[in-house]
Scaffold this motif. Structure first.
Motif, PDB file in Angstrom:
ATOM      1  N   PRO A  10      10.917   7.164 -15.729  1.00 20.26           N
ATOM      2  CA  PRO A  10      10.751   8.371 -15.317  1.00 20.26           C
ATOM      3  C   PRO A  10       9.345   8.811 -15.049  1.00 20.26           C
ATOM      4  O   PRO A  10       9.050  10.010 -14.504  1.00 20.26           O
ATOM      5  CB  PRO A  10      11.320   9.334 -16.691  1.00 20.26           C
ATOM      6  CG  PRO A  10      12.018   8.412 -17.514  1.00 20.26           C
ATOM      7  CD  PRO A  10      11.552   7.089 -16.983  1.00 20.26           C
ATOM      8  N   LEU A  11       8.399   7.832 -15.310  1.00 20.43           N
ATOM      9  CA  LEU A  11       6.723   8.212 -14.959  1.00 20.43           C
ATOM     10  C   LEU A  11       6.446   7.256 -13.603  1.00 20.43           C
ATOM     11  O   LEU A  11       5.346   7.550 -13.421  1.00 20.43           O
ATOM     12  CB  LEU A  11       6.179   7.459 -16.333  1.00 20.43           C
ATOM     13  CG  LEU A  11       6.536   7.840 -17.659  1.00 20.43           C
ATOM     14  CD1 LEU A  11       5.687   7.149 -18.563  1.00 20.43           C
ATOM     15  CD2 LEU A  11       6.116   9.364 -17.744  1.00 20.43           C
ATOM     16  N   LEU A  12       7.350   6.818 -13.122  1.00 22.37           N
ATOM     17  CA  LEU A  12       7.192   6.123 -11.796  1.00 22.37           C
ATOM     18  C   LEU A  12       7.904   6.914 -10.713  1.00 22.37           C
ATOM     19  O   LEU A  12       8.751   7.459 -10.842  1.00 22.37           O
ATOM     20  CB  LEU A  12       7.684   4.874 -11.819  1.00 22.37           C
ATOM     21  CG  LEU A  12       7.475   3.890 -13.174  1.00 22.37           C
ATOM     22  CD1 LEU A  12       7.989   2.429 -13.089  1.00 22.37           C
ATOM     23  CD2 LEU A  12       5.939   3.666 -13.096  1.00 22.37           C
ATOM     24  N   THR A  13       7.077   6.942  -9.533  1.00 22.44           N
ATOM     25  CA  THR A  13       7.550   7.222  -8.285  1.00 22.44           C
ATOM     26  C   THR A  13       8.703   6.432  -7.911  1.00 22.44           C
ATOM     27  O   THR A  13       8.572   5.186  -8.466  1.00 22.44           O
ATOM     28  CB  THR A  13       6.485   7.352  -7.008  1.00 22.44           C
ATOM     29  OG1 THR A  13       6.085   6.085  -6.886  1.00 22.44           O
ATOM     30  CG2 THR A  13       5.426   8.165  -7.395  1.00 22.44           C
ATOM     31  N   PRO A  14       9.597   6.617  -7.075  1.00 22.06           N
ATOM     32  CA  PRO A  14      10.839   5.913  -6.562  1.00 22.06           C
ATOM     33  C   PRO A  14      10.227   4.504  -6.017  1.00 22.06           C
ATOM     34  O   PRO A  14      10.772   3.543  -6.213  1.00 22.06           O
ATOM     35  CB  PRO A  14      11.640   6.600  -5.663  1.00 22.06           C
ATOM     36  CG  PRO A  14      11.361   8.063  -5.969  1.00 22.06           C
ATOM     37  CD  PRO A  14       9.795   8.046  -6.412  1.00 22.06           C
ATOM     38  N   SER A  15       9.208   4.544  -5.387  1.00 18.60           N
ATOM     39  CA  SER A  15       8.738   3.402  -4.601  1.00 18.60           C
ATOM     40  C   SER A  15       8.207   2.672  -5.768  1.00 18.60           C
ATOM     41  O   SER A  15       7.938   1.296  -5.740  1.00 18.60           O
ATOM     42  CB  SER A  15       7.563   3.466  -3.501  1.00 18.60           C
ATOM     43  OG  SER A  15       6.877   4.524  -4.085  1.00 18.60           O
ATOM     44  N   LEU A  16       7.489   2.946  -7.023  1.00 19.84           N
ATOM     45  CA  LEU A  16       6.605   2.331  -7.643  1.00 19.84           C
ATOM     46  C   LEU A  16       7.852   1.814  -8.752  1.00 19.84           C
ATOM     47  O   LEU A  16       7.538   0.538  -9.125  1.00 19.84           O
ATOM     48  CB  LEU A  16       5.570   2.805  -8.519  1.00 19.84           C
ATOM     49  CG  LEU A  16       4.954   2.240  -9.504  1.00 19.84           C
ATOM     50  CD1 LEU A  16       4.223   0.910  -8.881  1.00 19.84           C
ATOM     51  CD2 LEU A  16       3.972   2.983 -10.415  1.00 19.84           C
ATOM     52  N   ALA A  17       8.913   2.398  -9.064  1.00 21.98           N
ATOM     53  CA  ALA A  17      10.026   1.924  -9.739  1.00 21.98           C
ATOM     54  C   ALA A  17      10.560   0.730  -8.948  1.00 21.98           C
ATOM     55  O   ALA A  17      11.060  -0.273  -9.787  1.00 21.98           O
ATOM     56  CB  ALA A  17      11.021   3.059  -9.786  1.00 21.98           C
ATOM     57  N   ALA A  18      10.893   0.642  -7.736  1.00 23.83           N
ATOM     58  CA  ALA A  18      11.117  -0.513  -6.915  1.00 23.83           C
ATOM     59  C   ALA A  18      10.108  -1.594  -7.033  1.00 23.83           C
ATOM     60  O   ALA A  18      10.732  -2.680  -7.302  1.00 23.83           O
ATOM     61  CB  ALA A  18      11.410  -0.058  -5.465  1.00 23.83           C
ATOM     62  N   VAL A  19       8.855  -1.465  -7.123  1.00 21.55           N
ATOM     63  CA  VAL A  19       7.984  -2.362  -7.514  1.00 21.55           C
ATOM     64  C   VAL A  19       7.872  -2.914  -8.718  1.00 21.55           C
ATOM     65  O   VAL A  19       8.189  -4.224  -8.897  1.00 21.55           O
ATOM     66  CB  VAL A  19       6.551  -1.824  -7.148  1.00 21.55           C
ATOM     67  CG1 VAL A  19       5.303  -2.734  -7.954  1.00 21.55           C
ATOM     68  CG2 VAL A  19       6.117  -1.587  -5.850  1.00 21.55           C
ATOM     69  N   VAL A  45       2.250  -5.806  -3.343  1.00 24.36           N
ATOM     70  CA  VAL A  45       1.810  -6.240  -1.834  1.00 24.36           C
ATOM     71  C   VAL A  45       2.993  -6.248  -1.118  1.00 24.36           C
ATOM     72  O   VAL A  45       2.506  -5.980   0.138  1.00 24.36           O
ATOM     73  CB  VAL A  45       0.941  -7.599  -1.855  1.00 24.36           C
ATOM     74  CG1 VAL A  45       0.861  -8.253  -0.646  1.00 24.36           C
ATOM     75  CG2 VAL A  45      -0.379  -7.138  -2.706  1.00 24.36           C
ATOM     76  N   GLU A  46       3.914  -6.799  -1.501  1.00 23.88           N
ATOM     77  CA  GLU A  46       5.315  -6.850  -0.728  1.00 23.88           C
ATOM     78  C   GLU A  46       5.962  -5.705  -0.148  1.00 23.88           C
ATOM     79  O   GLU A  46       6.520  -5.504   0.820  1.00 23.88           O
ATOM     80  CB  GLU A  46       6.428  -7.682  -1.398  1.00 23.88           C
ATOM     81  CG  GLU A  46       5.876  -9.273  -1.271  1.00 23.88           C
ATOM     82  CD  GLU A  46       7.117 -10.210  -1.615  1.00 23.88           C
ATOM     83  OE1 GLU A  46       7.242 -11.340  -1.485  1.00 23.88           O
ATOM     84  OE2 GLU A  46       7.825  -9.499  -2.590  1.00 23.88           O
ATOM     85  N   SER A  47       6.087  -4.397  -1.096  1.00 26.02           N
ATOM     86  CA  SER A  47       6.870  -3.474  -0.870  1.00 26.02           C
ATOM     87  C   SER A  47       5.892  -2.063  -0.798  1.00 26.02           C
ATOM     88  O   SER A  47       7.039  -1.112  -0.374  1.00 26.02           O
ATOM     89  CB  SER A  47       7.734  -3.568  -2.047  1.00 26.02           C
ATOM     90  OG  SER A  47       7.311  -3.514  -3.168  1.00 26.02           O
ATOM     91  N   ASP A  48       4.851  -2.072  -0.919  1.00 27.42           N
ATOM     92  CA  ASP A  48       4.377  -0.574  -1.185  1.00 27.42           C
ATOM     93  C   ASP A  48       3.230  -0.525   0.016  1.00 27.42           C
ATOM     94  O   ASP A  48       2.236  -1.010   0.062  1.00 27.42           O
ATOM     95  CB  ASP A  48       3.637  -0.364  -2.332  1.00 27.42           C
ATOM     96  CG  ASP A  48       3.273   1.091  -2.682  1.00 27.42           C
ATOM     97  OD1 ASP A  48       2.725   1.690  -1.647  1.00 27.42           O
ATOM     98  OD2 ASP A  48       3.392   1.471  -3.636  1.00 27.42           O
ATOM     99  N   PRO A  49       3.604  -0.027   1.301  1.00 30.87           N
ATOM    100  CA  PRO A  49       2.635   0.102   2.258  1.00 30.87           C
ATOM    101  C   PRO A  49       1.272   0.755   2.016  1.00 30.87           C
ATOM    102  O   PRO A  49       0.169   0.418   2.325  1.00 30.87           O
ATOM    103  CB  PRO A  49       3.472   0.979   3.307  1.00 30.87           C
ATOM    104  CG  PRO A  49       4.762   1.223   2.733  1.00 30.87           C
ATOM    105  CD  PRO A  49       4.843   0.932   1.584  1.00 30.87           C
ATOM    106  N   GLU A  50       1.356   1.868   1.095  1.00 32.37           N
ATOM    107  CA  GLU A  50       0.365   2.420   0.514  1.00 32.37           C
ATOM    108  C   GLU A  50      -0.839   1.490  -0.127  1.00 32.37           C
ATOM    109  O   GLU A  50      -1.886   1.585   0.139  1.00 32.37           O
ATOM    110  CB  GLU A  50       0.415   3.578  -0.505  1.00 32.37           C
ATOM    111  CG  GLU A  50      -0.813   4.543  -0.759  1.00 32.37           C
ATOM    112  CD  GLU A  50      -0.289   5.802  -1.314  1.00 32.37           C
ATOM    113  OE1 GLU A  50      -0.921   6.689  -1.505  1.00 32.37           O
ATOM    114  OE2 GLU A  50       0.754   5.403  -2.088  1.00 32.37           O
TER     115      GLU A  50
END
Length: 181
Positions: A10-19, A45-50
């Protein structure tokens, strides 16, 4: 006790949860007992464009990814089944107490747990309820003894300069259009 994967979700954005999920899969595939900072860096590095935007360019990002791939196909064998513990001193008191009692059930290395805590603090300082990938990248790059920093250095990336670029990135609030009242 160090939080479980489900407890931090719950403390992660969806993209960070995927990371985090990708880092977990990578650790399991590599035969590691815990998710370490290099697993987190690889997944970031592989999955977060930001996160990719925080590097000096595609060449730097490619070198980091190349080193991480080498790690997963053999370079990291010296790390396999060995605990990454450089951040052990910085764990929250409850986590230190659980480890001192030998209750090692955490899916996180001490350095990875400290990096997650750092990411949560960065998000809270911005007034955001969830951490983003760049929060975790900044926290990972801040531990001079972590495996992720070792990878960054070997790939020719200055962790302090990377952290400074992350700090200069606009936040989600900076990117929202201002509302006229």
């Amino acid at each position: 006790m160090t939080p479980s994967l489900a407890a931090v979700a719950p403390l992660l954005t969806p993209s960070l949860a995927a990371v985090v999920s990708g880092a977990r899969r990578r650790a399991l595939r590599d035969g590691d007992r815990q998710i370490d900072t290099a697993h987190l860096l690889h997944s970031l590095v592989e999955s977060d464009p930001e996160v990719g935007a925080a590097f000096e360019g595609g060449h730097q990002l490619a070198r980091v990814l190349g080193y991480l791939v080498q790690r997963s196909i053999g370079y990291g064998l010296r790390w396999q089944r060995a605990e990454e513990g450089s951040a052990n001193r910085r764990l929250l008191p409850a986590a230190r107490e659980a480890e001192s009692q030998g209750a090692r059930t955490s899916p996180w290395s001490p350095a990875a747990a400290a990096a997650l805590e750092g990411a949560f603090r960065r998000a809270a300082e911005r007034g955001e309820p969830q951490a983003r990938g760049v929060d975790l990248l900044a926290a990972v790059a801040a531990d001079p003894e972590s495996r992720a920093v070792e990878v960054l250095r070997r790939a020719g990336v200055d962790p302090a300069a990377l952290a400074a670029r992350v700090a200069a990135l606009p936040t989600a609030r900076d990117e929202e259009p201002s509302q006229q009242v």
